[in-house]
Design a protein around this motif. Structure first.
Motif: not given
Length: 97
Positions: A10-13, A29-33, A42-46, A72-73
């Motif tokens: 994932l992008s950090y944004s 989607v039941l949940s997305a974290t 900051r995002s860890r990229g996943f 690219k995911l």
């Protein structure tokens, strides 16, 4: 029954809401974290996305390798976290003389 998906590269944004919007185009989607680093905030990229079984399989087939926010995911079924030994603080067995 629901299935948890691992979403990597994932992008950090990328935000949890943005991820949920992307996956909701494929199914419910039941949940997305998006996982956040405790120290930097900051995002860890996943991330992890939870969907119904049929929707999860469709999401893997449809979104794996697709572009999101310039990256690219990597999308696959999440594996259970492996057992790890407890962490030692302060460097373990160091002795002062």
């Amino acid at each position: 029954m629901s299935k948890k998906l691992y979403v990597g590269n994932l992008s950090y944004s990328t935000t949890s809401d943005g991820l949920k919007d992307t996956f909701s185009k494929v199914g419910e989607v039941l949940s997305a974290t998006v996982m956040i680093d405790k120290m930097t905030g900051r995002s860890r990229g996943f991330a992890f996305v939870e969907m119904q079984d049929a929707d999860a399989e469709k999401a893997i087939a449809t979104l794996n390798g697709q572009d999101l926010d310039g990256r690219k995911l990597t999308v696959n079924e999440a594996r259970p976290m492996a057992e790890r030994p407890p962490r030692r603080e302060f460097g373990g067995d160091r002795r002062s003389f």
